[in-house]
Write an enzyme that holds these catalytic residues in place. Structure first.
Site, mmCIF file in Angstrom:
data_model
loop_
_atom_site.group_PDB
_atom_site.id
_atom_site.type_symbol
_atom_site.label_atom_id
_atom_site.label_comp_id
_atom_site.label_asym_id
_atom_site.label_seq_id
_atom_site.Cartn_x
_atom_site.Cartn_y
_atom_site.Cartn_z
ATOM 1 N N ASP A 12 29.698 -2.975 -65.777
ATOM 2 C CA ASP A 12 30.659 -2.526 -66.774
ATOM 3 C C ASP A 12 30.013 -2.782 -68.135
ATOM 4 O O ASP A 12 28.814 -3.108 -68.214
ATOM 5 C CB ASP A 12 32.036 -3.189 -66.588
ATOM 6 N N CYS A 69 28.872 -7.682 -64.227
ATOM 7 C CA CYS A 69 29.965 -7.633 -65.205
ATOM 8 C C CYS A 69 29.859 -8.893 -66.065
ATOM 9 O O CYS A 69 28.789 -9.503 -66.129
ATOM 10 C CB CYS A 69 31.328 -7.451 -64.536
ATOM 11 N N THR A 71 31.372 -11.919 -65.833
ATOM 12 C CA THR A 71 31.223 -13.128 -65.009
ATOM 13 C C THR A 71 30.635 -12.849 -63.634
ATOM 14 O O THR A 71 30.224 -13.788 -62.945
ATOM 15 C CB THR A 71 32.598 -13.782 -64.781
ATOM 16 N N HIS A 102 21.324 -15.927 -44.558
ATOM 17 C CA HIS A 102 22.386 -16.379 -43.650
ATOM 18 C C HIS A 102 23.568 -15.423 -43.586
ATOM 19 O O HIS A 102 24.244 -15.355 -42.558
ATOM 20 C CB HIS A 102 22.891 -17.763 -44.070
ATOM 21 N N HIS A 137 23.120 -16.640 -37.159
ATOM 22 C CA HIS A 137 23.773 -16.056 -38.335
ATOM 23 C C HIS A 137 24.299 -14.656 -38.026
ATOM 24 O O HIS A 137 25.309 -14.226 -38.575
ATOM 25 C CB HIS A 137 22.802 -16.017 -39.510
#
Ligand code: RB5
Length: 149
Positions: A12, A69, A71, A102, A137
Site C-alpha cells: 500500500d 504495508c 506494519t 517449517h 513439517h
C-alpha cells in the site's frame, strides 16, 4: 540474493518505498519479478493488493509473494484469508528462514514503518533462499490445508 524464483510484489502507500527497493533488489538478483502495484505513491487500501498477490500465488502464477504495508499486519491478516496462502509477518532473518523451512510460507509480509531497508532486504534474501524441509513439517502443513475453509 541470487535466484530465479517467480516473485510477485505488492504494497500500500505505507509500504510503497520499501517495495520499490525490494523489487529492484530482486530483479538485480535474477528473480522473475511481477509488481502488482501500486505504481505511484498514492493512498490505496492494503486488502486490494493483498488479494492480487495472494491470487497470483494461490493460482500458481508466482512461486512466492511479498507484501509491504506500514506494519505488515494488515497485509498478513488479508493474505491469510486466501486458500493456499501461508503468509508470514517477519521482523528477523531467522523468522523468514523458519517460515519457509517449517511452515512452507509462500508470502512474506513486511512493515516499512518497522523494518529499515537494509534489514528488510536481508529478511527478503533469507526468505527467497530458504526451502521447505518437509518431513514432520509437511504433516503439520497438511493439517493447515485440511483446516482451510
Ligand atoms: C496505513 O496507514 C496502514 O494502516 C497500513 O499500511 C498497515 O500498516 C495496516 O496494517
Amino acid at each position: 540474493m541470487s535466484g530465479n524464483r517467480r516473485v510477485v510484489f505488492g504494497s500500500d502507500h505505507a509500504g510503497f518505498a520499501l517495495k520499490g527497493e525490494l523489487v529492484k533488489a530482486a530483479r538485480e538478483a535474477g528473480h522473475q519479478v511481477d509488481d502488482v502495484g501500486p505504481l505511484q505513491d498514492v493512498s490505496v487500501d492494503y486488502p486490494d493488493y493483498a488479494r492480487m498477490v495472494s491470487e497470483a500465488v494461490a493460482q500458481g502464477r508466482a512461486d512466492l509473494g511479498v507484501l509491504v504495508c506500514g506494519t505488515g499486519i494488515g497485509m498478513s491478516i488479508s493474505a491469510n484469508k486466501f486458500k493456499g496462502v501461508r503468509a508470514a509477518l517477519c521482523r528477523t532473518e531467522l523468522e523468514a528462514r523458519m517460515a519457509r523451512a517449517h511452515n512452507d510460507a509462500n508470502v512474506l509480509c513486511l512493515g516499512q514503518r518497522i523494518s529499515g531497508p537494509g534489514l528488510a532486504r536481508a529478511i527478503l534474501d533469507a526468505f527467497l533462499a530458504a526451502g521447505f524441509e518437509g518431513g514432520r513439517h509437511a504433516t503439520r502443513v497438511d493439517k493447515i490445508r485440511a483446516q482451510e475453509r
